[in-house]
Design an enzyme around this catalytic site. Structure first.
Site, short mmCIF file in Angstrom:
data_model
loop_
_atom_site.label_atom_id
_atom_site.label_comp_id
_atom_site.label_asym_id
_atom_site.label_seq_id
_atom_site.Cartn_x
_atom_site.Cartn_y
_atom_site.Cartn_z
N GLY A 222 0.84 -1.20 0.00
CA GLY A 222 0.00 0.00 0.00
C GLY A 222 0.87 1.24 0.00
O GLY A 222 2.06 1.18 -0.35
N GLY A 227 2.04 2.38 5.36
CA GLY A 227 3.11 1.47 5.74
C GLY A 227 3.78 1.89 7.04
O GLY A 227 4.10 1.06 7.90
N GLU A 244 5.54 -3.55 1.06
CA GLU A 244 5.83 -3.06 -0.30
C GLU A 244 5.05 -1.77 -0.46
O GLU A 244 3.82 -1.78 -0.42
CB GLU A 244 5.40 -4.09 -1.35
CG GLU A 244 6.14 -5.42 -1.27
CD GLU A 244 7.64 -5.32 -1.43
OE1 GLU A 244 8.13 -4.26 -1.91
OE2 GLU A 244 8.34 -6.27 -1.06
N CYS A 278 2.65 0.59 -9.05
CA CYS A 278 3.62 1.16 -8.10
C CYS A 278 4.97 1.36 -8.78
O CYS A 278 5.75 2.21 -8.37
CB CYS A 278 3.75 0.27 -6.88
SG CYS A 278 4.08 -1.44 -7.30
P1 NDP Z 1 -3.43 2.36 1.06
O1 NDP Z 1 -2.16 2.44 1.81
O2 NDP Z 1 -4.41 3.45 1.20
O3 NDP Z 1 -4.23 1.02 1.45
C1 NDP Z 1 -3.65 -0.26 1.34
C2 NDP Z 1 -4.40 -1.25 2.24
O4 NDP Z 1 -4.18 -0.88 3.61
C3 NDP Z 1 -5.92 -1.25 2.05
O5 NDP Z 1 -6.40 -2.57 2.19
C4 NDP Z 1 -6.40 -0.38 3.21
O6 NDP Z 1 -7.71 -0.69 3.61
C5 NDP Z 1 -5.42 -0.79 4.30
N1 NDP Z 1 -5.24 0.18 5.39
C6 NDP Z 1 -5.53 1.50 5.41
N2 NDP Z 1 -5.17 2.04 6.61
C7 NDP Z 1 -4.65 1.02 7.36
C8 NDP Z 1 -4.09 0.94 8.67
N3 NDP Z 1 -3.99 1.99 9.48
N4 NDP Z 1 -3.67 -0.27 9.10
C9 NDP Z 1 -3.73 -1.35 8.31
N5 NDP Z 1 -4.26 -1.33 7.05
C10 NDP Z 1 -4.69 -0.16 6.57
O7 NDP Z 1 -3.02 2.14 -0.47
P2 NDP Z 1 -3.94 2.13 -1.76
O8 NDP Z 1 -4.96 1.04 -1.65
O9 NDP Z 1 -4.40 3.52 -2.04
O10 NDP Z 1 -2.88 1.65 -2.88
C11 NDP Z 1 -2.04 2.52 -3.53
C12 NDP Z 1 -0.65 2.50 -2.92
O11 NDP Z 1 -0.12 1.20 -2.92
C13 NDP Z 1 0.34 3.35 -3.69
O12 NDP Z 1 1.12 4.15 -2.82
C14 NDP Z 1 1.23 2.33 -4.37
O13 NDP Z 1 2.51 2.80 -4.68
C15 NDP Z 1 1.24 1.22 -3.39
N6 NDP Z 1 1.60 -0.04 -4.03
C16 NDP Z 1 2.87 -0.54 -3.85
C17 NDP Z 1 3.28 -1.70 -4.50
C18 NDP Z 1 4.67 -2.28 -4.29
O14 NDP Z 1 4.88 -3.43 -4.65
N7 NDP Z 1 5.61 -1.55 -3.74
C19 NDP Z 1 2.38 -2.41 -5.43
C20 NDP Z 1 1.09 -1.82 -5.53
C21 NDP Z 1 0.73 -0.66 -4.86
P3 NDP Z 1 -8.97 0.18 3.10
O15 NDP Z 1 -8.99 0.07 1.62
O16 NDP Z 1 -10.13 -0.51 3.73
O17 NDP Z 1 -8.73 1.57 3.61
#
Ligand code: NDP
Length: 478
Positions: A222, A227, A244, A278
């Site tokens: 995410g 993270g 990641e 990403c």
């Molecule tokens: P987010 O960080 O907003 O969310 C990722 C996941 O985390 C979702 O399931 C979300 O749930 C959950 N989440 C949100 N807040 C918390 C918390 N406090 N504790 C635990 N879990 C939580 O990312 P996005 O979904 O917007 O995805 C985009 C991001 O992901 C971009 O920054 C991208 O670069 C990154 N990414 C990185 C990759 C890599 O391999 N390095 C690959 C793909 C994406 P909910 O949706 O219910 O809020």
């Protein structure tokens, strides 16, 4: 099985209903689901804890066969999954089907991992002794995934976890629950025992916190800000983490590059899949001699794409995945212009037959490496050009950003390519290839703060999904 969470082999409705919208047509509801509360998340974690020892002891061939069956079912249902993915996340249909097939390949590879020997044998410094280093399952894995690869990303986490004898609880992004439900159905149909795999939908923070507290390991993909929050939480329980995170990937284009190839890889990295990878290219660092020709060609390509409904066979670039991201993208362009960027292509919304989140592939020029538009992840079809004098300045600019996920160079000089490859601080480096586009048999990931812990996929998967045990055996005594 809409609305369902999958806990201990049962489909469970939560108390909080929610729906998802098609980003190609906001008037279309894709699915109705329910979020569970803390008690159900705890139950899912407890079910995984109960089921894990038997799964770790499961006959090795039978475990491999089950993972292989998941792969076969994913392949058989790829057209159906691809269509759902297109409606839910906005990838074009070929991209959606391709992602479902990639998910299948991950399980296929993991099936092979089950039967590969784990462990090393050493001579001992003490006579009559041997030393064994073996790997044991980590235990219960919490997997939290984002919206941009709704079937492949959960799959490579689950496949790795199950292959090494762990039980899993998955929490998908609230934007794309449908693909996760379909994956859970397939996992059930393939014969994974109750409790070994569980699916919960819930509020990110509340659900995430329970999962982190109760898990032996957290595999998270995410944004970097999220993270940081999960890592802080995990520090309290010392839960092992693999994160990641975000990227701001740079492609360097040198004067000696093959211009056609440079434009092809730059446009692919920046705009294909609506820039929602990403590893997508957000910074184009271009030397003076090729700059003007490169920008002219890139602007032409940007304007030539057919942006539209994800299920329209003519579409090359689908919509932005959700309203929040769409608004952030448009604001990003406004902010970049305010700090001095010029618009060479795109920049705004595109009208289409349906009320979708369509954005024109965007090229910003005249930017500087230290500007906000080159420091903050945009996660949309937006790339900024930074003009530099030479390779030294290009390397400096590429590394002058906190993100360190992927990078690339377009050059016909092996010497320049090798200099860049060595100097880049990114976790992945591409030579004459787009910064995006990864293979599942090798480690995937970035350096902090784009990643943290053992890399996902490939040989490093075992590092995260298992714990090492070193045993000293005195044969002389037995
Ligand atoms: P987010 O960080 O907003 O969310 C990722 C996941 O985390 C979702 O399931 C979300 O749930 C959950 N989440 C949100 N807040 C918390 C918390 N406090 N504790 C635990 N879990 C939580 O990312 P996005 O979904 O917007 O995805 C985009 C991001 O992901 C971009 O920054 C991208 O670069 C990154 N990414 C990185 C990759 C890599 O391999 N390095 C690959 C793909 C994406 P909910 O949706 O219910 O809020």
């Amino acid at each position: 099985m809409q609305g369902a969470n999958y806990i201990d082999g049962r489909w469970v409705e939560g108390a909080t209903p929610f729906t998802t919208q098609n980003p190609s047509d906001l008037d279309e509801t894709v699915g109705s689901y329910t979020k569970v509360g803390e008690a159900e998340v705890r139950e899912a974690m407890a079910a995984a804890r109960r089921a894990q020892p038997a799964w770790a002891a499961f006959n090795m061939q039978a475990r491999a066969d089950i993972l292989y069956r998941i792969a076969e079912l994913l392949k058989a249902r790829a057209p159906e999954i691809g269509k759902l993915l297109s409606r839910e996340e906005g990838k074009t249909l070929p991209e959606g089907i391709g992602e479902a097939l990639r998910a299948a390949q991950c399980f296929q590879a993991a099936a092979g991992d089950v039967i590969r020997a784990q462990g090393e044998w050493y001579n001992s410094m003490r006579d009559g002794f041997n030393v064994l280093v073996t790997r044991e399952p980590l235990g219960v894995i919490a997997a939290i995934t984002p919206w941009n690869f709704p079937i492949a990303l959960p799959s490579w986490k689950i496949a790795g976890a199950l292959a090494y004898g762990n039980a899993v609880v998955l929490k998908p992004s609230s934007f794309v629950p449908g693909c996760a439900v379909m994956l859970a159905q397939i996992i059930e149909d393939a014969g994974v025992p109750a409790g070994v795999f569980n699916l919960v939908m819930g509020d990110g923070r509340a659900t995430g916190n329970v999962m982190i507290d109760e898990a032996d390991g957290l595999t998270f993909t995410g944004g970097t800000a999220t993270g940081r929050a999960v890592l802080t939480r995990a520090a309290e329980t010392m839960t092992k983490c693999q994160l990641e995170l975000g990227g701001k990937n740079a492609l360097v284009v040198l004067d000696d590059a093959d211009l056609d190839l440079a434009v092809e890889i730059a446009s692919n990295g920046a705009w294909i899949q609506t820039g929602q990878r990403c590893t997508g290219t957000e910074r184009l660092i271009v030397t003076r001699g090729i700059h003007d020709a490169f920008v002219e060609r890139m602007a032409k390509v940007a304007g030539s794409y057919r942006v539209g409904h994800a299920l329209d066979p003519e579409t090359q670039i689908g919509p932005v995945a959700n309203v929040q991201q769409f608004n952030e993208n448009l604001q990003f362009v406004i902010d970049a212009q305010a700090e001095g960027a010029e618009l060479a292509a795109g920049g705004g919304a595109v009208e289409a037959r349906t009320r979708g989140l369509y954005m024109a592939p965007t090229l910003l020029t005249g930017t500087r490496a230290e500007w906000r538009c080159n420091q903050h992840e945009s996660f949309g079809p937006i790339a900024s050009v930074i003009k530099v004098e030479d390779l030294d300045e290009a390397i400096h600019a590429a590394n002058a950003c906190e993100y360190k996920l992927s990078s690339g160079i377009a050059t016909t000089s092996l010497k320049n390519a090798e200099r860049f490859r060595k100097a880049s601080k990114a976790g992945m480096v591409m030579v004459n290839a787009p910064t995006a586009g990864l293979e599942y048999h090798v480690p995937l990931g970035g350096r902090s703060p784009s990643g943290y812990g053992a890399r996902e996929t490939g040989s490093t998967a075992a590092e995260f999904f298992t714990e090492s045990k070193t045993s000293y055996i005195n044969h002389g005594a037995v």
